[in-house]
Design a protein around this motif. Structure first.
Motif, PDB file in Angstrom:
ATOM      1  N   UNK A 154       0.880  -1.092   0.021  1.00  0.00           N
ATOM      2  CA  UNK A 154       0.050  -0.148  -0.022  1.00  0.00           C
ATOM      3  C   UNK A 154       1.011   1.232  -0.103  1.00  0.00           C
ATOM      4  N   UNK A 155       0.673   2.008  -1.081  1.00  0.00           N
ATOM      5  CA  UNK A 155       1.242   3.474  -1.034  1.00  0.00           C
ATOM      6  C   UNK A 155       0.271   4.479  -0.669  1.00  0.00           C
ATOM      7  N   UNK A 156       0.225   4.800   0.476  1.00  0.00           N
ATOM      8  CA  UNK A 156      -0.630   6.011   0.970  1.00  0.00           C
ATOM      9  C   UNK A 156      -0.361   7.193   0.371  1.00  0.00           C
ATOM     10  N   UNK A 157      -1.319   8.250   0.721  1.00  0.00           N
ATOM     11  CA  UNK A 157      -1.188   9.539   0.252  1.00  0.00           C
ATOM     12  C   UNK A 157       0.145   9.993   0.468  1.00  0.00           C
ATOM     13  N   UNK A 158       0.943  10.758  -0.434  1.00  0.00           N
ATOM     14  CA  UNK A 158       2.277  11.210  -0.092  1.00  0.00           C
ATOM     15  C   UNK A 158       3.329  10.286  -0.070  1.00  0.00           C
ATOM     16  N   UNK A 159       3.093   9.167  -0.030  1.00  0.00           N
ATOM     17  CA  UNK A 159       4.116   8.052   0.323  1.00  0.00           C
ATOM     18  C   UNK A 159       4.804   7.415  -0.867  1.00  0.00           C
ATOM     19  N   UNK A 160       6.105   7.140  -0.651  1.00  0.00           N
ATOM     20  CA  UNK A 160       6.912   6.481  -1.811  1.00  0.00           C
ATOM     21  C   UNK A 160       7.344   5.015  -1.000  1.00  0.00           C
ATOM     22  N   UNK A 161       6.929   4.280  -1.929  1.00  0.00           N
ATOM     23  CA  UNK A 161       7.272   2.643  -1.512  1.00  0.00           C
ATOM     24  C   UNK A 161       8.526   2.169  -2.617  1.00  0.00           C
ATOM     25  N   UNK A 162       9.127   1.036  -1.851  1.00  0.00           N
ATOM     26  CA  UNK A 162      10.037   0.446  -2.916  1.00  0.00           C
ATOM     27  C   UNK A 162       9.847  -1.086  -2.971  1.00  0.00           C
ATOM     28  N   UNK A 163       9.902  -1.530  -4.226  1.00  0.00           N
ATOM     29  CA  UNK A 163       9.731  -2.631  -4.535  1.00  0.00           C
ATOM     30  C   UNK A 163      10.649  -3.442  -5.520  1.00  0.00           C
ATOM     31  N   UNK A 164      11.194  -4.694  -5.088  1.00  0.00           N
ATOM     32  CA  UNK A 164      12.181  -5.403  -5.636  1.00  0.00           C
ATOM     33  C   UNK A 164      12.076  -6.618  -6.050  1.00  0.00           C
ATOM     34  N   UNK A 165      12.867  -7.226  -7.292  1.00  0.00           N
ATOM     35  CA  UNK A 165      12.611  -8.363  -7.535  1.00  0.00           C
ATOM     36  C   UNK A 165      13.799  -8.917  -8.601  1.00  0.00           C
ATOM     37  N   UNK A 166      13.900 -10.028  -8.711  1.00  0.00           N
ATOM     38  CA  UNK A 166      15.113 -10.512  -9.495  1.00  0.00           C
ATOM     39  C   UNK A 166      14.685 -11.951 -10.393  1.00  0.00           C
ATOM     40  N   UNK A 167      15.718 -12.039 -11.416  1.00  0.00           N
ATOM     41  CA  UNK A 167      15.733 -13.456 -11.915  1.00  0.00           C
ATOM     42  C   UNK A 167      17.059 -13.931 -11.786  1.00  0.00           C
ATOM     43  N   UNK A 168      17.295 -15.159 -12.268  1.00  0.00           N
ATOM     44  CA  UNK A 168      18.517 -15.949 -12.067  1.00  0.00           C
ATOM     45  C   UNK A 168      19.609 -15.372 -13.006  1.00  0.00           C
ATOM     46  N   UNK A 169      18.986 -15.120 -14.357  1.00  0.00           N
ATOM     47  CA  UNK A 169      19.694 -14.430 -15.442  1.00  0.00           C
ATOM     48  C   UNK A 169      19.073 -13.231 -15.912  1.00  0.00           C
ATOM     49  N   UNK A 170      18.794 -13.147 -17.120  1.00  0.00           N
ATOM     50  CA  UNK A 170      18.187 -11.974 -17.737  1.00  0.00           C
ATOM     51  C   UNK A 170      16.792 -11.597 -17.189  1.00  0.00           C
ATOM     52  N   UNK A 171      16.252 -10.469 -17.375  1.00  0.00           N
ATOM     53  CA  UNK A 171      14.912  -9.950 -17.185  1.00  0.00           C
ATOM     54  C   UNK A 171      14.509  -9.694 -18.386  1.00  0.00           C
ATOM     55  N   UNK A 172      13.336 -10.348 -18.545  1.00  0.00           N
ATOM     56  CA  UNK A 172      12.645 -10.266 -19.919  1.00  0.00           C
ATOM     57  C   UNK A 172      11.558  -8.842 -19.894  1.00  0.00           C
ATOM     58  N   UNK A 173      10.647  -8.957 -18.913  1.00  0.00           N
ATOM     59  CA  UNK A 173       9.816  -7.751 -18.756  1.00  0.00           C
ATOM     60  C   UNK A 173       9.284  -7.523 -17.384  1.00  0.00           C
ATOM     61  N   UNK A 174       8.977  -6.090 -17.178  1.00  0.00           N
ATOM     62  CA  UNK A 174       8.734  -5.588 -15.720  1.00  0.00           C
ATOM     63  C   UNK A 174       7.365  -4.936 -15.841  1.00  0.00           C
ATOM     64  N   UNK A 175       6.199  -5.131 -15.006  1.00  0.00           N
ATOM     65  CA  UNK A 175       5.449  -4.093 -15.130  1.00  0.00           C
ATOM     66  C   UNK A 175       4.764  -4.070 -13.769  1.00  0.00           C
ATOM     67  N   UNK A 176       4.035  -3.081 -13.714  1.00  0.00           N
ATOM     68  CA  UNK A 176       3.356  -2.822 -12.153  1.00  0.00           C
ATOM     69  C   UNK A 176       1.826  -2.624 -12.313  1.00  0.00           C
ATOM     70  N   UNK A 177       1.311  -3.333 -11.497  1.00  0.00           N
ATOM     71  CA  UNK A 177      -0.292  -3.240 -11.467  1.00  0.00           C
ATOM     72  C   UNK A 177      -0.712  -2.469 -10.157  1.00  0.00           C
ATOM     73  N   UNK A 178      -1.793  -1.725 -10.347  1.00  0.00           N
ATOM     74  CA  UNK A 178      -2.464  -0.907  -9.412  1.00  0.00           C
ATOM     75  C   UNK A 178      -4.119  -1.376  -9.084  1.00  0.00           C
ATOM     76  N   UNK A 179      -4.149  -1.043  -7.731  1.00  0.00           N
ATOM     77  CA  UNK A 179      -5.214  -1.499  -7.316  1.00  0.00           C
ATOM     78  C   UNK A 179      -5.877  -0.573  -6.132  1.00  0.00           C
ATOM     79  N   UNK A 180      -7.117  -0.038  -6.126  1.00  0.00           N
ATOM     80  CA  UNK A 180      -7.490   0.945  -5.356  1.00  0.00           C
ATOM     81  C   UNK A 180      -7.684   0.193  -3.797  1.00  0.00           C
TER      82      UNK A 180
END
Length: 116
Positions: free
Chosen positions: A88-114
């Protein structure tokens, strides 16, 4: 020999421009069909891919909370794709998300929900 050095330099310059252009591309907050202009919503997210690691910073400038999730699709067929738990990213808040692959990254996207 000069021709090959020029070709190598040109190839390197083109690769650098393409990489930097990918970093500067803005990523959509919410699909255009779902957003009501009178009710703005959605955190702005910056995605950075460094090798096999992905780091995302999402800042929510709006008064309503946004639940963001990171989705990483790996380039190799045997590498496991990941989806993060919603954060949850509240009002005026910044959040950090991390992820990884063992080798190369193919595609990355973010989903949003109220947030409910």
């Amino acid at each position: 020999m000069r021709l090959s050095r020029r070709t190598a330099s040109l190839s390197l310059a083109i690769a650098l421009v393409l990489i930097l252009a990918y970093e500067a591309v803005p990523h959509a907050r919410v699909p255009a069909g779902e957003q009501d202009p009178a009710d703005p919503f959605g955190a702005a997210c910056r995605i950075r891919v460094t090798g096999s690691k992905v780091t995302v910073y999402c800042h929510n400038p709006y008064p309503e909370a946004d639940r963001v999730s990171l989705h990483v699709e790996c380039a190799r067929w045997w590498d496991i794709d990941t989806d993060s738990s919603p954060v949850e990213a509240g009002p005026a808040q910044t959040v950090r998300l991390t992820g990884r692959c063992w080798k190369e990254v193919g595609d990355v996207w973010i989903s949003h929900r109220r947030a409910s």
